[in-house]
Design a protein around this motif. Structure first.
Motif, PDB file in Angstrom:
ATOM      1  N   GLU A 153       2.965  -4.527   4.553  1.00  0.00           N
ATOM      2  CA  GLU A 153       3.723  -4.998   4.568  1.00  0.00           C
ATOM      3  C   GLU A 153       5.194  -3.683   4.134  1.00  0.00           C
ATOM      4  N   LYS A 157      -3.933  -6.332   0.536  1.00  0.00           N
ATOM      5  CA  LYS A 157      -2.200  -6.426   0.902  1.00  0.00           C
ATOM      6  C   LYS A 157      -2.044  -5.059   0.126  1.00  0.00           C
ATOM      7  N   SER A 163      -1.522  -7.331   6.920  1.00  0.00           N
ATOM      8  CA  SER A 163      -2.169  -6.956   5.276  1.00  0.00           C
ATOM      9  C   SER A 163      -0.469  -5.816   5.185  1.00  0.00           C
ATOM     10  N   THR A 200       0.731  -6.105  -5.183  1.00  0.00           N
ATOM     11  CA  THR A 200       0.121  -6.408  -4.327  1.00  0.00           C
ATOM     12  C   THR A 200      -0.878  -5.446  -4.853  1.00  0.00           C
ATOM     13  N   ASP A 201      -1.907  -5.237  -3.457  1.00  0.00           N
ATOM     14  CA  ASP A 201      -3.600  -4.240  -4.485  1.00  0.00           C
ATOM     15  C   ASP A 201      -2.827  -2.684  -4.204  1.00  0.00           C
ATOM     16  N   ASP A 241      -8.807  -7.757   3.729  1.00  0.00           N
ATOM     17  CA  ASP A 241      -8.162  -8.961   2.412  1.00  0.00           C
ATOM     18  C   ASP A 241      -7.154  -8.152   1.610  1.00  0.00           C
ATOM     19  N   ALA A 247      -5.909  -1.096   5.533  1.00  0.00           N
ATOM     20  CA  ALA A 247      -5.496  -2.445   6.564  1.00  0.00           C
ATOM     21  C   ALA A 247      -7.729  -2.452   7.664  1.00  0.00           C
TER      22      ALA A 247
END
Length: 586
Positions: free
Chosen positions: A151, A32, A149, A6-7, A30, A25
């Motif tokens: 989760e 995550k 974006s 993930t980011d 873009d 977000a």
């Protein structure tokens, strides 16, 4: 072990975690976001906050007044650049919540309602009846659902951070329903995991508040800051510790001793005024540390009320009337009837001070950055030095919003500047060590120690030695006890050897975290030879600005006691003065 890339990984999905995720977000759809929480977000402890959130909105208030209340309330241990940023951003965040749908209570003319809160010399606390945290959390959670974006990983227990190339690159967490371990690899990690009030035996905190994120950062080399400052809330419901919001006193509730006397006037809180006056002297609207200390003094004088659950005083709201209580304090009435068998409309409610909030936490700066690159922290697990030696009620809910957004901005910038590849082999090696540690803990046999037994000794020791008042003798005894308990932890044995929802395992991991943090509380308090805010010593009764106008830093040293160091307080425009609460609260 499953790998999830993930980011930005966010540990904790309460108010701070959700606000951080939304800000990421919104600004960078873009990127995550992995939102990792050991409970379903709506069970996060933000939900339990009752009273409200502070922010300047009325014409008779000002940013300078909010600044001065916060700095003085924190006994000048606040970093004033942090406070100034906070008071400026607070109204914007509370208005943003309104735009997202938070149902703030209103004045008759339709404007946002505000109520008085302890330590604030003017009314500035926005509220939604006495379910403010509940409505804030619902608003944030519902808003977060708009962003694909984000989760969520609900009921994942975070165990340790992953470090490589001098920066934080992820976290290892266990899925509770399966017992499987996951390696979350991220460009930046934000800890929003809450406080550690369950270290103490009598607390308003839910069972989940065991300092997991703070302990993970501590083990990873980030110092804790100001952990000796533990806030007692003056009105915990007797026997259970359930919080009766400061809003009770903001709406006009009063504290009485066994003789029915409003005792706070004897402790520098101003003279008693007739009930029902629109403007009351400070009295019950003094700061939490002072009110909790007043209870202790009444106890020493024999003026408290003995009960099977310990000594108490009374919170009297009978003069407010049923209509007012049902409109402004419906949850308080329900809690009092359900858990104490007392209807506040008809009789006073028995209360006593209860551990409520950790002013200390992970050492961060004004940008929510820790000293470890790539690692950020927000909320009660963090210490940006907004609250100093004593947090003012209703600042904390706003803090989640202000610094959640701030952390998101800086975590995004950090993540976008990460061009180098992660050190996969080093990260996997660390993850494997976590897996080995968990496996050995589960498989251990022949242990003579129980989780419940060690935890009971820890909570009792902290209450007796590092409670409302402290001495060299009691603190040294607590330091010795906690050090011994950390050694004895190696002798615990789990009775549940399964993988599915192994609460025995989670409680063992939580105990390890709490024992490490309990040591920072006791050792920091022992080293601070003064009285300031919530840290009160009977052997050093005066505040000592010459020696201790500085933050305590505790550095992890494995099985040994932490190394204690100090960090300068940022003072911009308010020089240390006398905390005076004998005047009025408008």
């Amino acid at each position: 072990m499953e790998l999830i890339k993930t980011d930005i990984a966010i540990v904790g999905a309460g108010g701070a975690g959700l606000r951080t995720a939304i800000a990421v977000a919104e600004s960078n759809p873009d990127l995550k976001v992995a939102l990792i929480s050991k409970v379903y977000p709506m069970r996060s402890h933000t939900c339990a906050a009752e009273g409200g959130a502070a922010g300047v909105i009325k014409s008779d208030d000002s940013l300078d007044l909010h600044f001065n209340d916060t700095v003085g309330g924190g006994d000048w241990l606040t970093d004033q650049d942090v406070v100034e940023y906070f008071v400026n951003e607070a109204p914007k965040e509370l208005l943003q919540l309104e735009h997202w749908g938070c149902p703030w209570s209103r004045e008759p003319n339709g404007s946002v309602g505000v109520r008085p809160f302890g330590g604030m010399k003017i009314k500035r606390t926005w509220f939604a009846a006495d379910k403010s945290g509940f409505h804030i959390l619902h608003t944030l959670f519902q808003t977060s659902l708009k962003y694909p974006s984000i989760e969520r990983f609900d009921e994942f227990f975070s165990i340790d951070l992953l470090m490589a190339d001098g920066r934080c690159q992820g976290v290892v967490a266990m899925e509770m329903k399966s017992g499987r371990l996951f390696r979350f690899q991220a460009k930046a990690v934000v800890l929003c995991s809450g406080g550690a009030g369950r270290m103490f035996p009598f607390s308003t905190n839910g069972a989940i508040k065991t300092g997991d994120g703070t302990a993970m950062a501590y083990r990873a080399g980030v110092p804790t800051k100001d952990m000796e400052f533990v806030q007692y809330h003056p009105t915990g419901l007797l026997a259970t510790g359930i919080l009766l919001t400061e809003g009770c006193r903001g709406e006009g509730g009063v504290l009485r001793n066994k003789d029915g006397y409003r005792y706070l006037q004897d402790y520098g809180m101003g003279p008693e005024t007739p009930l029902g006056e629109p403007v009351l002297k400070t009295m019950e609207l003094g700061p939490r540390d002072r009110l909790s200390q007043a209870f202790w003094h009444e106890q020493q004088k024999g003026n408290t009320i003995p009960t099977p659950w310990g000594d108490s005083t009374h919170l009297d709201m009978t003069h407010l009337g049923e209509k007012h209580i049902d409109e402004r304090l419906p949850l308080v009435r329900d809690l009092s009837i359900t858990y104490a068998g007392v209807d506040p409309v008809k009789e006073p409610v028995p209360i006593r001070p209860v551990v409520h909030y950790m002013m200390g936490g992970i050492h961060t700066n004004i940008d929510a950055e820790t000293p470890v690159p790539g690692l950020f922290a927000v909320g009660e697990c963090a210490c940006a030095s907004l609250n100093g030696a004593n947090r003012l009620g209703s600042n904390s809910l706003t803090e989640l919003l202000v610094f959640g957004k701030r952390a998101a901005t800086n975590a995004v910038e950090f993540a976008r500047n990460r061009n180098s590849e992660a050190n996969e082999s080093e990260l996997q090696e660390q993850a494997d060590k976590v897996q080995t540690k968990v496996r050995e803990l589960v498989q251990r046999s022949g242990g003579a120690e129980s989780i419940a037994g060690l935890r009971s000794e820890m909570t009792k020791s902290l209450e007796e030695g590092a409670g409302i008042y402290r001495t060299e003798e009691t603190l040294q005894k607590t330091c010795n006890t906690i050090a011994d308990l950390r050694k004895r932890y190696a002798g615990i044995e789990l009775h549940d050897k399964s993988n599915v929802f192994n609460t025995d395992l989670f409680q063992a991991l939580e105990l390890e975290n709490m024992l490490a943090l309990a040591q920072t509380v006791a050792e920091g308090a022992l080293a601070r030879k003064e009285s300031r805010g919530s840290h009160q010593r009977l052997d050093y009764e005066a505040r000592d600005d010459e020696q201790y106008l500085k933050h305590t830093l505790a550095y992890y040293q494995g099985d040994e006691a932490p190394r204690i160091d100090y960090h300068d307080v940022v003072i911009t425009k308010s020089k240390p003065g006398v905390r005076d609460y004998s005047g009025g609260a408008k």
